[in-house]
Design a protein around this motif. Structure first.
Motif, PDB file in Angstrom:
ATOM      1  N   GLN A 148       0.828  -1.209   0.000  1.00 52.42           N
ATOM      2  CA  GLN A 148       0.000   0.000   0.000  1.00 52.42           C
ATOM      3  C   GLN A 148       0.859   1.255   0.000  1.00 52.42           C
ATOM      4  N   LEU A 149       1.980   1.222   0.711  1.00 51.75           N
ATOM      5  CA  LEU A 149       2.886   2.371   0.719  1.00 51.75           C
ATOM      6  C   LEU A 149       3.458   2.618  -0.676  1.00 51.75           C
ATOM      7  N   ALA A 150       3.808   1.544  -1.369  1.00 47.17           N
ATOM      8  CA  ALA A 150       4.320   1.690  -2.737  1.00 47.17           C
ATOM      9  C   ALA A 150       3.257   2.312  -3.639  1.00 47.17           C
ATOM     10  N   LEU A 151       2.008   1.851  -3.501  1.00 44.61           N
ATOM     11  CA  LEU A 151       0.918   2.422  -4.299  1.00 44.61           C
ATOM     12  C   LEU A 151       0.687   3.888  -3.968  1.00 44.61           C
ATOM     13  N   LEU A 152       0.796   4.235  -2.679  1.00 48.16           N
ATOM     14  CA  LEU A 152       0.630   5.627  -2.272  1.00 48.16           C
ATOM     15  C   LEU A 152       1.684   6.523  -2.900  1.00 48.16           C
ATOM     16  N   ILE A 153       2.938   6.091  -2.820  1.00 47.17           N
ATOM     17  CA  ILE A 153       4.027   6.909  -3.357  1.00 47.17           C
ATOM     18  C   ILE A 153       3.848   7.128  -4.851  1.00 47.17           C
ATOM     19  N   VAL A 154       3.512   6.055  -5.566  1.00 45.61           N
ATOM     20  CA  VAL A 154       3.308   6.169  -7.010  1.00 45.61           C
ATOM     21  C   VAL A 154       2.077   7.012  -7.323  1.00 45.61           C
ATOM     22  N   GLY A 155       0.961   6.715  -6.631  1.00 46.20           N
ATOM     23  CA  GLY A 155      -0.293   7.413  -6.913  1.00 46.20           C
ATOM     24  C   GLY A 155      -0.219   8.905  -6.629  1.00 46.20           C
TER      25      GLY A 155
END
Length: 256
Positions: free
Chosen positions: A120-127
């Protein structure tokens, strides 16, 4: 041989825990909703002008808030319920009769949640980088240290909170104090620079604040060496205290 044996046990137990996590619709909904909700609601809670008093821009503050919410809601809150459920179903008690050590049992329960949180953190950073035009973290080392320390502390505090949670239902209440305090005093939503000096100093000594400060330092390109050392010292002190509390008071037997 010993390391391979430990790895095998953790993998086996972690796989079983992951299967149980996938069946928990509430936990999965929370995990999926947190990143989306953070991005969508960012304009509302960042439009109060407090961001102007911080070195971080709106996008970086939104990402900081997202990191904090993942640590609190996905890792901490989910793990408290998992530990209490496994304890009341006597799963923890049965596992202790096997080859696994106590820490292997606790870590294997946490591994799927940690993996989900990191995803989820990876998705947050990208998003957020894409939709809010936020530059990539300028000090990824500080960001990684902050996130990893935050994860370790949330896992341990989940074990501590499970001690005072008699049932899965009551765990929804026992997690609230730390969740609310961390949300509004760690700097993830309200910048510490926007607080009075005395309040900011008090907030800096609270459990999640050091991890959030290090993560924010990574986002904005660094922080003074003394502040890094202070944050690291505070985070490690809270971690050591949580380790002691889990070793001393964690309950393996059902409470009913």
């Amino acid at each position: 041989m010993s390391a391979t044996t430990i790895s095998t046990r953790l993998t086996s137990l972690g796989r079983a825990e992951f299967s149980l996590l996938l069946r928990n619709r509430t936990a999965m909904f929370t995990a999926l909703a947190v990143p989306v909700g953070t991005v969508v609601s960012s304009n509302s809670f960042m439009s109060n002008g407090l961001t102007s008093k911080s070195a971080l821009n709106v996008g970086q503050m939104t990402l900081s808030a997202g990191i904090g919410m993942v640590l609190i809601m996905i890792i901490y809150s989910t793990l408290v319920a998992s530990y209490v459920t496994r304890r009341e179903e006597k799963v923890l008690k049965r596992l202790r009769t096997g080859e696994c050590s106590d820490w292997e049992i606790l870590l294997s329960t946490a591994l799927p949640v940690i993996a989900l949180g990191l995803a989820q953190l990876a998705l947050l950073i990208v998003g957020i980088s894409v939709f809010m035009d936020v530059a990539a973290p300028q000090r990824p080392d500080l960001l990684a240290v902050g996130v990893l320390l935050g994860i370790a502390l949330m896992v341990l505090l989940a074990g501590v909170t499970a001690v005072i949670s008699k049932t899965v239902e009551s765990s929804q209440v026992t997690v609230m104090p730390l969740m609310l305090v961390s949300m509004f005093t760690s700097g993830m939503i309200i910048p510490l620079d926007a607080m009075p000096d005395t309040a900011a100093r008090i907030c800096q000594s609270l459990p999640l604040t050091p991890a959030i400060q290090l993560a924010q330092g990574g986002l904005q390109g660094g922080m003074p060496g003394t502040e890094v050392l202070t944050a690291l010292g505070s985070a490690l002190a809270w971690t050591a205290l949580a380790v002691f509390a889990v070793r001393r008071w964690f309950r393996w037997e059902p409470r009913h």
